[in-house]
Design an enzyme around this catalytic site. Structure first.
Site, mmCIF file in Angstrom:
data_model
loop_
_atom_site.group_PDB
_atom_site.id
_atom_site.type_symbol
_atom_site.label_atom_id
_atom_site.label_comp_id
_atom_site.label_asym_id
_atom_site.label_seq_id
_atom_site.Cartn_x
_atom_site.Cartn_y
_atom_site.Cartn_z
ATOM 1 N N ASP A 13 0.808 -1.225 0.000
ATOM 2 C CA ASP A 13 0.000 0.000 0.000
ATOM 3 C C ASP A 13 0.841 1.274 0.000
ATOM 4 O OD1 ASP A 13 -2.202 -1.716 0.142
ATOM 5 O OD2 ASP A 13 -2.162 -1.720 2.334
ATOM 6 N N LYS A 16 1.816 1.948 -5.154
ATOM 7 C CA LYS A 16 2.354 1.334 -6.381
ATOM 8 C C LYS A 16 1.430 1.582 -7.580
ATOM 9 C CE LYS A 16 2.373 -2.635 -4.232
ATOM 10 N NZ LYS A 16 2.094 -2.181 -2.856
ATOM 11 N N GLY A 40 -4.436 -4.473 -3.769
ATOM 12 C CA GLY A 40 -5.456 -3.444 -4.017
ATOM 13 C C GLY A 40 -4.706 -2.196 -4.443
ATOM 14 N N HIS A 41 -4.703 -1.914 -5.732
ATOM 15 C CA HIS A 41 -3.933 -0.792 -6.272
ATOM 16 C C HIS A 41 -4.885 0.300 -6.742
ATOM 17 C CE1 HIS A 41 -0.279 -3.624 -7.146
ATOM 18 N NE2 HIS A 41 -0.631 -3.581 -5.884
ATOM 19 N N GLN A 223 2.030 -6.218 -3.059
ATOM 20 C CA GLN A 223 2.479 -6.280 -1.662
ATOM 21 C C GLN A 223 3.769 -5.462 -1.480
ATOM 22 O OE1 GLN A 223 1.511 -9.764 -3.065
ATOM 23 N NE2 GLN A 223 -0.439 -8.791 -2.638
HETATM 24 P P1 GDP Z 1 -0.749 0.222 -3.560
HETATM 25 O O1 GDP Z 1 -1.336 -1.038 -3.037
HETATM 26 O O2 GDP Z 1 0.717 0.310 -3.317
HETATM 27 O O3 GDP Z 1 -1.092 0.486 -4.991
HETATM 28 O O4 GDP Z 1 -1.398 1.412 -2.716
HETATM 29 P P2 GDP Z 1 -2.965 1.559 -2.305
HETATM 30 O O5 GDP Z 1 -3.716 1.993 -3.496
HETATM 31 O O6 GDP Z 1 -3.416 0.351 -1.574
HETATM 32 O O7 GDP Z 1 -2.861 2.694 -1.216
HETATM 33 C C1 GDP Z 1 -2.286 3.926 -1.483
HETATM 34 C C2 GDP Z 1 -3.356 5.011 -1.226
HETATM 35 O O8 GDP Z 1 -2.725 6.266 -1.180
HETATM 36 C C3 GDP Z 1 -4.392 5.107 -2.328
HETATM 37 O O9 GDP Z 1 -5.600 5.522 -1.776
HETATM 38 C C4 GDP Z 1 -3.817 6.183 -3.252
HETATM 39 O O10 GDP Z 1 -4.819 6.852 -4.003
HETATM 40 C C5 GDP Z 1 -3.195 7.099 -2.235
HETATM 41 N N1 GDP Z 1 -2.001 7.845 -2.692
HETATM 42 C C6 GDP Z 1 -1.035 7.451 -3.553
HETATM 43 N N2 GDP Z 1 -0.059 8.397 -3.626
HETATM 44 C C7 GDP Z 1 -0.426 9.381 -2.796
HETATM 45 C C8 GDP Z 1 0.179 10.634 -2.392
HETATM 46 O O11 GDP Z 1 1.263 10.994 -2.827
HETATM 47 N N3 GDP Z 1 -0.512 11.381 -1.488
HETATM 48 C C9 GDP Z 1 -1.712 11.009 -0.976
HETATM 49 N N4 GDP Z 1 -2.291 11.799 -0.090
HETATM 50 N N5 GDP Z 1 -2.300 9.840 -1.310
HETATM 51 C C10 GDP Z 1 -1.667 9.046 -2.196
HETATM 52 P P1 IMO Z 2 -0.879 -4.280 -2.187
HETATM 53 O O1 IMO Z 2 -0.407 -4.846 -3.510
HETATM 54 C C1 IMO Z 2 -0.900 -4.676 2.148
HETATM 55 C C2 IMO Z 2 -1.060 -8.738 3.778
HETATM 56 C C3 IMO Z 2 -2.309 -9.169 4.500
HETATM 57 C C4 IMO Z 2 -1.705 -10.111 5.524
HETATM 58 C C5 IMO Z 2 -0.598 -10.790 4.730
HETATM 59 C C6 IMO Z 2 -0.978 -12.154 4.151
HETATM 60 O O2 IMO Z 2 -2.162 -3.556 -2.263
HETATM 61 O O3 IMO Z 2 0.223 -3.494 -1.541
HETATM 62 P P2 IMO Z 2 -2.496 -12.860 2.084
HETATM 63 O O4 IMO Z 2 -3.951 -12.648 1.826
HETATM 64 O O5 IMO Z 2 -1.589 -12.318 1.049
HETATM 65 O O6 IMO Z 2 -2.176 -14.307 2.418
HETATM 66 O O7 IMO Z 2 -2.221 -12.049 3.470
HETATM 67 O O8 IMO Z 2 -0.277 -9.914 3.682
HETATM 68 N N1 IMO Z 2 -1.268 -8.231 2.402
HETATM 69 C C7 IMO Z 2 -1.174 -6.937 2.057
HETATM 70 N N2 IMO Z 2 -0.964 -5.839 2.820
HETATM 71 N N3 IMO Z 2 -1.001 -4.555 0.820
HETATM 72 C C8 IMO Z 2 -1.197 -5.640 0.040
HETATM 73 O O9 IMO Z 2 -1.185 -5.578 -1.308
HETATM 74 C C9 IMO Z 2 -1.324 -6.907 0.657
HETATM 75 N N4 IMO Z 2 -1.546 -8.169 0.215
HETATM 76 C C10 IMO Z 2 -1.488 -8.960 1.282
HETATM 77 O O10 IMO Z 2 -2.954 -8.078 5.098
HETATM 78 O O11 IMO Z 2 -1.095 -9.383 6.561
HETATM 79 MG MG MG Z 3 -2.887 -1.688 -1.802
#
Ligand code: GDP
Ligand code: IMO
Ligand code: MG
Length: 429
Positions: A13, A16, A40-41, A223
């Site tokens: 998170d 990415k 979850g991207h 991840q």
């Molecule tokens: P990922 O799993 O690495 O793709 O990241 P997620 O989408 O799960 O979580 C990142 C969150 O931060 C999302 O809600 C993005 O829209 C948000 N985000 C990404 N870059 C920035 C930033 O530079 N500033 C802020 N405030 N939010 C951001």
């Molecule tokens: P993105 O790509 C954050 C965590 C779960 C749990 C552990 C194992 O959005 O960054 P799993 O279901 O993979 O067997 O769970 O890994 N986890 C993540 N945490 N971002 C993710 O993906 C994750 N995918 C799995 O919360 O701790």
């Molecule tokens: Mg994510």
């Protein structure tokens, strides 16, 4: 022509999705190489938010997108995600999406098993996404998985299902739950076979062709390195290798194809699920970061745990993933803080160390050693050039670079695609 791997350098998170979306304008092909729909991207384009779990983020721009052999594919989820995107106006067809024929499937029995283990009162609760990721990878390494292309071979599918169920029904008897019939599993697969088979491809070959034709390939990690099955906070990890090296094995393009590794790095730290987190803050700061940063899981909606930036962890990731440069995200979340702390080392049993120990017990016992920096009162949110950053914010960025031993190649200042500062183009390496 450089090929770039994007990896999360913390516990996932990091942002990415946003960075892959931004970079994919410059790429020809976007490849997922591990994980599954546990990811979850989030992409935000002109105020519209797209959430991708299994599909590579490149599909939103219509770039050729590839799900590599290292990914575990839930075919029912695949159909749902394609539909969800279609509802948002993004059309997915075999022209733009290929799935490795040798990718293992996630079945309903994997999801069920994941849930049963997480609900059990004994044993270790990992806090998984309950999507069947771990059990599906277990079957892959156990050499009994059903793979995507098996759906195209109906003559031998039944015997593969029976072999798989020999294992699973023994497990299920032990757990006191109903055994499964081969016919029911066969039906489950036949329901989706014709929806997924048009997408299958010999991905290693396709990527080799692309590479020879001079295409720029962007690998999209899921991840983060600390969730890596070998290098992460084991056993509180995911079931795949999340470090950059996996891009090669999980796509079938050898490691010599990788020119640049971009570590996506949040300006503070978050984690979702159980497991050690040295800089976790249960007080005011943790709350502030969670609220300002909207730190809730994309897949499960769970509240993410939050704390200060941990340079020890990211410095280690720079090494285990061979990171060339980082994209620093969510700097704007720190706007307005009087002071900002950074973890620069740990204390373990009275001694100072500069790495994350491998043992689960030691990981729980380390306590962070902080340096305190002055914050900034100005806003960085929405900044699109380096010159817009307040001096103290620049100081913070420079300090992080020094501590982790890698330069900042990109900076992100909001969820929006265009609120991004390019310092060094990874494709021009
Ligand atoms: P990922 O799993 O690495 O793709 O990241 P997620 O989408 O799960 O979580 C990142 C969150 O931060 C999302 O809600 C993005 O829209 C948000 N985000 C990404 N870059 C920035 C930033 O530079 N500033 C802020 N405030 N939010 C951001
Ligand atoms: P993105 O790509 C954050 C965590 C779960 C749990 C552990 C194992 O959005 O960054 P799993 O279901 O993979 O067997 O769970 O890994 N986890 C993540 N945490 N971002 C993710 O993906 C994750 N995918 C799995 O919360 O701790
Ligand atoms: Mg994510």
């Amino acid at each position: 022509m450089a090929n770039v791997v994007v990896v999360g350098s913390q516990w996932g998170d990091e942002g990415k999705g946003k960075i892959v979306d931004w970079l994919s304008e410059r790429a020809d092909v976007v490849v997922r190489y591990q994980g599954g729909h546990n990811a979850g991207h989030t992409l935000v384009i002109d105020g519209v938010s797209y959430k991708l779990s299994l599909l590579p983020s490149g599909v939103v721009r219509g770039k050729l997108s590839v799900i590599g052999n290292g990914v575990v594919v839930d075919p029912h989820h695949f159909v749902e995600e394609v539909k969800k995107l279609a509802d948002q106006g993004i059309t997915i067809s075999p022209e733009v999406l290929r799935i490795a024929e040798n990718a293992p499937l996630i079945l309903s029995l994997h999801r069920e098993l994941d849930g049963i283990r997480e609900n059990a009162n004994s044993g270790l609760k990992i806090g998984t996404t309950r999507r069947g990721i771990g059990p599906a990878y277990e079957d892959k390494v156990g050499r009994r998985a059903i793979r995507v292309m098996d759906l195209a071979e109906p003559d031998t599918l039944m015997s593969k299902i029976e072999r798989l169920l020999t294992h699973h029904n023994a497990l299920r008897r032990g757990m006191g739950i109903d055994e499964l019939s081969a016919d029911a599993l066969h039906d489950e697969l036949m329901q989706v076979a014709d929806k997924i088979l048009p997408y299958i491809d010999r991905v290693w070959y396709q990527l080799d062709q692309q590479r020879r034709a001079g295409a720029r390939i962007l690998f999209e990690g899921a991840q983060g390195a600390l969730l890596d099955n070998d290098h992460g906070t084991y056993p509180f990890v995911t079931s795949s290798n999340t470090v950059a090296g996996q891009a090669a094995a999980g796509s079938g393009l050898g490691p010599t194809a990788i020119d640049y590794v971009l570590g996506i790095t949040k300006a503070y730290t978050t984690r979702v699920g159980e497991g050690p987190f040295p800089t976790e803050d249960h007080g005011e700061i943790g709350n502030f970061l969670g609220t300002r940063g909207h730190e809730f899981g994309v897949v499960t909606g769970r509240k993410r745990r939050c704390g200060w930036f941990d340079a020890v962890l990211v410095r280690q990731t720079v090494k285990t993933s061979g990171i060339t440069g980082i994209a620093l995200t969510k700097l704007d979340v720190l706007d307005g803080l009087d002071e900002i702390k950074v973890c620069v080392g740990y204390e373990l049993d009275g001694e100072r160390i500069d790495y994350l120990p491998a043992s689960m017990g030691a990981q729980e016992r380390v306590t962070p050693i902080y340096e305190t920096l002055q914050g900034w009162s100005e806003t960085t949110a929405g900044a699109r050039s380096w010159a817009e950053l307040p001096a103290q914010a620049v100081k913070y960025v420079r300090y992080i670079e020094e501590l982790i031993g890698a330069p900042v190649a990109m900076l992100s200042t909001s969820p929006e695609r265009l609120d991004t500062i390019l310092v060094h183009d990874p494709f021009q390496d």
